[in-house]
Write an enzyme that holds these catalytic residues in place. Sequence first.
Site, short mmCIF file in Angstrom:
data_model
loop_
_atom_site.label_atom_id
_atom_site.label_comp_id
_atom_site.label_asym_id
_atom_site.label_seq_id
_atom_site.Cartn_x
_atom_site.Cartn_y
_atom_site.Cartn_z
N GLU A 153 35.80 74.17 73.99
CA GLU A 153 35.03 75.66 73.74
C GLU A 153 33.98 75.19 72.52
OE1 GLU A 153 38.26 78.45 74.30
OE2 GLU A 153 39.38 77.27 72.10
N GLU B 195 45.94 75.02 76.26
CA GLU B 195 46.21 76.17 75.48
C GLU B 195 48.03 76.26 76.02
OE1 GLU B 195 42.79 75.83 73.53
OE2 GLU B 195 43.30 75.73 75.85
#
Length: 695
Positions: free
Chosen positions: A107, A127
């Site tokens: 990210e 995740e």
Amino acid sequence: MADHPSYLQHERHGKVHLLRLDNPPVNTLRNELRAQIVQALDVARGEGATGLVISGSGRMFSAGAELREVAAERPRPLLPDVLAAIEAWPGIVVAAIHGNAYGGGLEVGLACHARLAKTGTQLALPEVKRGLIPGAGGTQRLPRLIGAEAALKMILAGDPVSAEEARRMGFIDAVIDGDLEAAALEWARNDARRQFRLARERTEHVVGADLAAFDTLAAELTKRTRGQESPLRCVEAVRNSLTMPFDEGIAAERRISAEVHAGEQSRALRHIFFSEREVQRIIGMPADIRPLPVASVVVIGAGTMGGGIAMSCANFGMPVTVVERDAGALDKGLARCRANWQRTVDSGKLDAAEMRRRSALLKGSTSLDVVAQADLVIEAIYENLDAKRALFGELDRLARPGAVLATNTSTLDIDKIAAATGRPQQVLGMHFFSPANVMRLLEIVRGKATSFSALATAVDVGRRIGKLNVVVGNCDGFVGNRMTGKRGAQLERLLVEGCLPQDIDRVMEAYGMAMGPLATGDLAGLDIGAAVRKARGTVAPVADAIVAAGRLGQKTGAGYYKYDENRKRSPDPQVERIILDIAAAQGITRRRIADQEILERVLLPMVNEGARILEEGIAQRALDIDVVFVNGFGWPAWRGGPMFWADTQGAAKVCERLAHYADATGDANLTPAPLIERLAAENGRFNPPPGMRPA
């Protein structure tokens, strides 16, 4: 001149500054590092820099967040704040990614203007495997770079993609074979020749997207999630990229991320994540113990289990010889191994050269004499104590003095097997789970005489062949089989009191099990359980009657269910008649049993036995039990295991419900174990939070 803060290296290269993440070993984005990135951005702006490169030190760019911080209150700046600062920086920011960029690490890259990756780099947003969603903009930036459908596939899979694949997908701008940082610095210097745009500024992939097509794909990708929350919340967040402006999508992502983080499923997955690392620490093992060298393995028995164990060895480069006394059985076993590999080749998951390499490591023999050259001998014959003791007597005579002798028994007494040798200190259990070449769990069973060096050797071999080791003590059934065995009495009672097989399996599959316990029995073969009961002198009226009717499970086309030619199950009126007849013979008036009662009566006996296992020291920690069930018995990781489930209920409730069912059914086995009574009195837990576990 370079400035070296604690977790960030800051170098000046003219008008381009290099920020190198420096939090070894994997550059997780700890609190201090996040703060130092924001500070460095301000310094670079103040010094008039026109470009930035963000890279990682050591072996990788960044593995993302520190999961132990995820469970705690984190100070600002949070990662989304850091990424907003990167986007707001007035010059060009280039990510130079090598090794791995996972989760928050990727990210960071997505928030930059451009991303370069070293050849061989792996990138992922994993995740969902921790019960979370990408919570630092991943669900909004990735769709704007590659399209929402491609982003959804990557996020829901949670698996790494290569730098080359990422380049084809569109979120890596170039793959660099040479000096990565030098290339990134050059990109940042020559920004005028490039059309850099932040992901948040891109709309071509999201404006006018086909929502119906997205929803169809999402339904297809999530149809097997069986009650898991995080995949559905990932879908919700990614879909927002198609319907919301960027800032609104980010705000929604942060809200969703906070909700799933606080949920039980995410806590369960984080529990298993940490537990699978903790089980590698063997309590009481002296620090100076080293494993014995193992260069060759002999497996006794070429059946399904022996062949699977041999494949596991060969798969990871370990020479292995399989022994069968009958040449026909040996040839059949070796052919089965090669056929399994060939199927993997045919599916495209293994190349032919690798199959040839593995096949060359696998040999066969009809003579036990080959054990003389083995460093480790693993017995995998049929489950009979006398036969195993006789074999170990022969192994003791033939094996060299330093060899470790292991039995693959799933229930039998390791000490009685070891007593058939003159070297009980070299004997232990290595209980593989079927199919052994696929299942990750390995219960390593320590007998009362097993030496630490033999134990360390088995642990080392388990790691080398890709297994997740859990060291357990010696008792009937060890951990997993002992606990599942204790639910058998309640399954029988549930059937005669009012349930049918499909009622029990429906509840357990809704809980998240891939198969309910009765369907699992049909898959394994009901004759196996019947043989164990006969050896122990116990009875199970319903199960015994079903076996007596010749219904042995899937292999005979009928067990608790009937099966068609594709092994698809369906309820069978004959089984219902068997159950009704037994209930009538026992004078039981059947009733409707609520799903919650079914769930409790299946799970509580296992929890109670788990508490006894802990009291006896058979398992070192409650987390060991949870790891066994998640990796060996199909327990959904997002439920955390039986002892984690008990903690979610609370010890007081577990104690009260056990006492209630013990009284209602007359089953003394449900009397709460002393450990449960103590935890209930102290408001304690089987699994303390990660920060409270002993070092």
